[in-house]
Motif scaffolding. Structure first.
Motif, PDB file in Angstrom:
ATOM      1  N   LEU A  80      -9.283   7.708 -13.502  1.00  0.00           N
ATOM      2  CA  LEU A  80     -10.251   6.751 -12.955  1.00  0.00           C
ATOM      3  C   LEU A  80     -10.243   6.761 -11.433  1.00  0.00           C
ATOM      4  O   LEU A  80     -11.300   6.639 -10.795  1.00  0.00           O
ATOM      5  N   LEU A  81      -9.073   6.910 -10.836  1.00  0.00           N
ATOM      6  CA  LEU A  81      -8.997   6.964  -9.376  1.00  0.00           C
ATOM      7  C   LEU A  81      -9.654   8.234  -8.847  1.00  0.00           C
ATOM      8  O   LEU A  81     -10.332   8.199  -7.804  1.00  0.00           O
ATOM      9  N   THR A  82      -9.470   9.336  -9.555  1.00  0.00           N
ATOM     10  CA  THR A  82     -10.130  10.570  -9.136  1.00  0.00           C
ATOM     11  C   THR A  82     -11.647  10.426  -9.239  1.00  0.00           C
ATOM     12  O   THR A  82     -12.390  10.836  -8.342  1.00  0.00           O
ATOM     13  N   GLY A  83     -12.111   9.820 -10.327  1.00  0.00           N
ATOM     14  CA  GLY A  83     -13.542   9.569 -10.460  1.00  0.00           C
ATOM     15  C   GLY A  83     -14.068   8.661  -9.367  1.00  0.00           C
ATOM     16  O   GLY A  83     -15.143   8.901  -8.811  1.00  0.00           O
ATOM     17  N   ALA A  84     -13.294   7.621  -9.028  1.00  0.00           N
ATOM     18  CA  ALA A  84     -13.709   6.710  -7.959  1.00  0.00           C
ATOM     19  C   ALA A  84     -13.805   7.448  -6.627  1.00  0.00           C
ATOM     20  O   ALA A  84     -14.744   7.232  -5.848  1.00  0.00           O
ATOM     21  N   ALA A  85     -12.846   8.335  -6.357  1.00  0.00           N
ATOM     22  CA  ALA A  85     -12.862   9.094  -5.105  1.00  0.00           C
ATOM     23  C   ALA A  85     -14.078  10.020  -5.049  1.00  0.00           C
ATOM     24  O   ALA A  85     -14.764  10.108  -4.023  1.00  0.00           O
ATOM     25  N   VAL A  86     -14.372  10.704  -6.156  1.00  0.00           N
ATOM     26  CA  VAL A  86     -15.492  11.646  -6.181  1.00  0.00           C
ATOM     27  C   VAL A  86     -16.822  10.906  -6.057  1.00  0.00           C
ATOM     28  O   VAL A  86     -17.700  11.308  -5.278  1.00  0.00           O
ATOM     29  N   PHE A  87     -16.985   9.815  -6.800  1.00  0.00           N
ATOM     30  CA  PHE A  87     -18.244   9.067  -6.734  1.00  0.00           C
ATOM     31  C   PHE A  87     -18.431   8.398  -5.374  1.00  0.00           C
ATOM     32  O   PHE A  87     -19.558   8.303  -4.874  1.00  0.00           O
ATOM     33  N   GLY A 402      -2.991  13.353 -16.621  1.00  0.00           N
ATOM     34  CA  GLY A 402      -4.118  12.840 -15.852  1.00  0.00           C
ATOM     35  C   GLY A 402      -4.839  13.917 -15.075  1.00  0.00           C
ATOM     36  O   GLY A 402      -6.070  13.894 -14.952  1.00  0.00           O
ATOM     37  N   SER A 403      -4.090  14.890 -14.537  1.00  0.00           N
ATOM     38  CA  SER A 403      -4.713  15.988 -13.782  1.00  0.00           C
ATOM     39  C   SER A 403      -5.589  16.841 -14.687  1.00  0.00           C
ATOM     40  O   SER A 403      -6.710  17.209 -14.324  1.00  0.00           O
ATOM     41  N   LEU A 404      -5.085  17.156 -15.878  1.00  0.00           N
ATOM     42  CA  LEU A 404      -5.870  17.956 -16.818  1.00  0.00           C
ATOM     43  C   LEU A 404      -7.131  17.207 -17.254  1.00  0.00           C
ATOM     44  O   LEU A 404      -8.233  17.778 -17.290  1.00  0.00           O
ATOM     45  N   ALA A 405      -6.969  15.923 -17.586  1.00  0.00           N
ATOM     46  CA  ALA A 405      -8.126  15.133 -18.012  1.00  0.00           C
ATOM     47  C   ALA A 405      -9.117  14.967 -16.860  1.00  0.00           C
ATOM     48  O   ALA A 405     -10.339  15.012 -17.065  1.00  0.00           O
ATOM     49  N   GLY A 406      -8.612  14.761 -15.635  1.00  0.00           N
ATOM     50  CA  GLY A 406      -9.495  14.618 -14.488  1.00  0.00           C
ATOM     51  C   GLY A 406     -10.270  15.890 -14.197  1.00  0.00           C
ATOM     52  O   GLY A 406     -11.462  15.849 -13.866  1.00  0.00           O
ATOM     53  N   PRO A 431      -5.911  10.395  -4.625  1.00  0.00           N
ATOM     54  CA  PRO A 431      -5.556   9.493  -5.731  1.00  0.00           C
ATOM     55  C   PRO A 431      -4.136   9.708  -6.235  1.00  0.00           C
ATOM     56  O   PRO A 431      -3.446   8.744  -6.580  1.00  0.00           O
ATOM     57  N   GLY A 432      -3.691  10.976  -6.278  1.00  0.00           N
ATOM     58  CA  GLY A 432      -2.331  11.247  -6.733  1.00  0.00           C
ATOM     59  C   GLY A 432      -1.294  10.661  -5.807  1.00  0.00           C
ATOM     60  O   GLY A 432      -0.283  10.092  -6.250  1.00  0.00           O
ATOM     61  N   VAL A 433      -1.525  10.782  -4.482  1.00  0.00           N
ATOM     62  CA  VAL A 433      -0.582  10.230  -3.502  1.00  0.00           C
ATOM     63  C   VAL A 433      -0.530   8.709  -3.610  1.00  0.00           C
ATOM     64  O   VAL A 433       0.547   8.103  -3.600  1.00  0.00           O
ATOM     65  N   VAL A 434      -1.703   8.082  -3.728  1.00  0.00           N
ATOM     66  CA  VAL A 434      -1.752   6.620  -3.874  1.00  0.00           C
ATOM     67  C   VAL A 434      -1.034   6.190  -5.141  1.00  0.00           C
ATOM     68  O   VAL A 434      -0.252   5.224  -5.142  1.00  0.00           O
ATOM     69  N   LEU A 435      -1.274   6.917  -6.215  1.00  0.00           N
ATOM     70  CA  LEU A 435      -0.664   6.574  -7.495  1.00  0.00           C
ATOM     71  C   LEU A 435       0.851   6.707  -7.442  1.00  0.00           C
ATOM     72  O   LEU A 435       1.583   5.798  -7.850  1.00  0.00           O
TER      73      LEU A 435
END
Length: 462
Positions: A80-87, A402-406, A431-435
């Motif tokens: 979800l964080l990766t999606g938020a960053a991309v959008f 999460g990386s694979l799903a993202g 997102p990974g660093v924040v997480l």
């Protein structure tokens, strides 16, 4: 939802009590299931084995399940964080897209005076609106177009350009019908030739203004040759090339913010949509554009009153500033970006709470064991390392999944919106660093508490 967005009517709904009831029931059942599940698992605990191991806890079940659930929360939050960053990146790109024309200090609105009127009546009514607005203080220029700018509507017909010997494909550029002074109103400069004038009417020589993309496509980029060019609507040898190109402008994003630049575009005089005698009953909608030297927001109410004085039955659509109009057309992207940020933040918070709760539970459960280890000489760093090892395993599992799903999710989104395929690589690292940072912060307190256990106190409590 802005009135200029296509979702305005779709989302204009009221809350239904049945929807609220369904959400309440679903939330209650979810809470009940996850509350009762640990109690059911505790009934399977081997009491003899529990007493033999001197465990303080009577909560049964496998620790692997708890680890799996927390790792799943981490994986979901990463997606979800990766999606938020991309959008969010995509929304930023759209907001900073260079449209090629001015959006500041411009008021826009749409009307359609066609129903029940002849072409001459429509033309006179639009002329009255232009004259009334032009007399207002601070108004610099007024013009209108058939479809309008950034409406998502496209209009085009096949054309035959004299002298063009391109590939055997149908030439079908986009087109728009505009009034004299339209390009000056939206501050688009002429590269060559002239703008339309009041002499370009239904009875005069048919003329057109084309953009650079048109010149590049049909004339190899030679503007001088384009100004000598003529074309006609239709395909085949019987087409009469009766439209003279009189001007060239830069390529602009006239259709939408997300439109692909480079599509040939031609502009025709609005007055040439009427029949020569003005008796036609065709559709003549108009999108007005008012360039002002003052605050455009103050002109909105004035424009509404002026149009009402001319024709009280005339519906006014999308009255507002051009900047608000542009913002409204990307409302979907704004909504998706906002929702993804909120959902990503909630998932991140839940993952942090889950990891903290798991580690706090484990430290409490193993207090006696930790006390024995420290009494036998284990250093506090060793105890801290035990907690860190468990955190590391959960984090690696969650980040990997999460990386694979993202990645799979991004590939799917890129198949629907090609622009997302060009997202920079750093968007996936942030997102990974924040997480990881928040997860380590959530794990720090239980780990410090474990390292600070007094061995004598731990043994005495048993």
């Amino acid at each position: 939802v802005p009135a200029t967005n296509s979702l305005h009517d779709v989302l204009a709904v009221q809350l239904d009590w049945r929807v609220i009831a369904l959400c309440a029931v679903a939330g209650g059942l979810t809470s009940l299931i996850f509350t009762v599940a640990p109690a059911i698992l505790s009934m399977r605990t081997d009491l003899i084995e529990g007493l033999r191991s001197e465990s303080r806890s009577v909560i049964g079940g496998s620790g692997r399940l708890r680890n799996f659930l927390v790792a799943g929360e981490i994986a979901l939050s990463l997606v979800l964080l990766t999606g938020a960053a991309v959008f969010s990146w995509r929304l930023y790109q759209l907001r900073n897209t260079k449209l090629g024309f001015a959006t500041d200090h411009i008021v826009t609105f749409g009307v359609d005076a066609s129903p029940g009127k002849s072409g001459a009546q429509v033309r006179n009514e639009y002329a009255s609106i232009v004259d009334a607005i032009r007399r207002q203080p601070g108004v610099y220029r007024v013009a209108y177009a058939a479809d309008g700018l950034i409406t998502g509507d496209t209009m085009g017909d096949s054309i035959t350009v004299t002298g063009y010997r391109g590939a055997n494909e149908e030439a079908n550029p986009d087109q728009e019908w505009v009034t004299p002074g339209f390009f000056s109103t939206i501050r688009v400069p002429l590269l060559a030739g002239r703008e339309f004038s009041e002499q370009d009417t239904a009875t005069s020589q048919r003329v057109a203004i084309v953009d650079e993309a048109f010149v590049q496509y049909y004339y190899g980029g030679d503007i001088g040759k384009a100004l000598r060019g003529v074309f006609g609507f239709g395909l085949g040898d019987r087409v009469k090339p009766d439209i003279q190109i009189v001007g060239v402008i830069p390529t602009i994003r006239a259709t939408s913010v997300t439109s692909v630049p480079g599509v040939p575009f031609l502009y025709l005089p609005y007055d040439q949509t009427y029949s020569p005698d003005g008796s036609d009953r065709r559709h003549h909608s108009a999108s007005f554009y008012i360039s002002t030297t003052s605050d455009p927001g103050r002109l909105v109410s004035t424009v509404r009153s002026l149009v009402r004085e001319i024709d009280r039955s005339l519906p006014i659509m999308g009255l507002g500033t051009m900047e608000d109009h542009i913002s409204g057309t990307i409302f979907e992207q704004q909504m998706v970006s906002t929702l993804s940020i909120v959902m990503g933040g909630l998932a991140l918070l839940l993952a942090a709470i889950g990891l903290y709760s798991l580690l706090a539970f484990v430290v409490t459960q193993r207090t006696h064991e930790i006390g024995i280890r420290m009494a036998l000489g284990a250093h506090r760093r060793h105890v801290f390392g035990l907690v860190a090892k468990r955190v590391g395993g959960i984090l690696l599992a969650g980040l990997g999944a999460g990386s694979l799903a993202g990645w799979a999710g991004l590939r799917f989104l890129a198949s629907r919106d090609a622009s997302l395929a060009h997202a920079p690589a750093w968007l996936f690292g942030v997102p990974g660093v924040v997480l990881v940072g928040l997860m380590l912060l959530a794990a720090a307190l239980p780990a410090r508490r474990a390292a600070a256990i007094d061995p004598m106190q731990a043994l005495r409590s048993e």
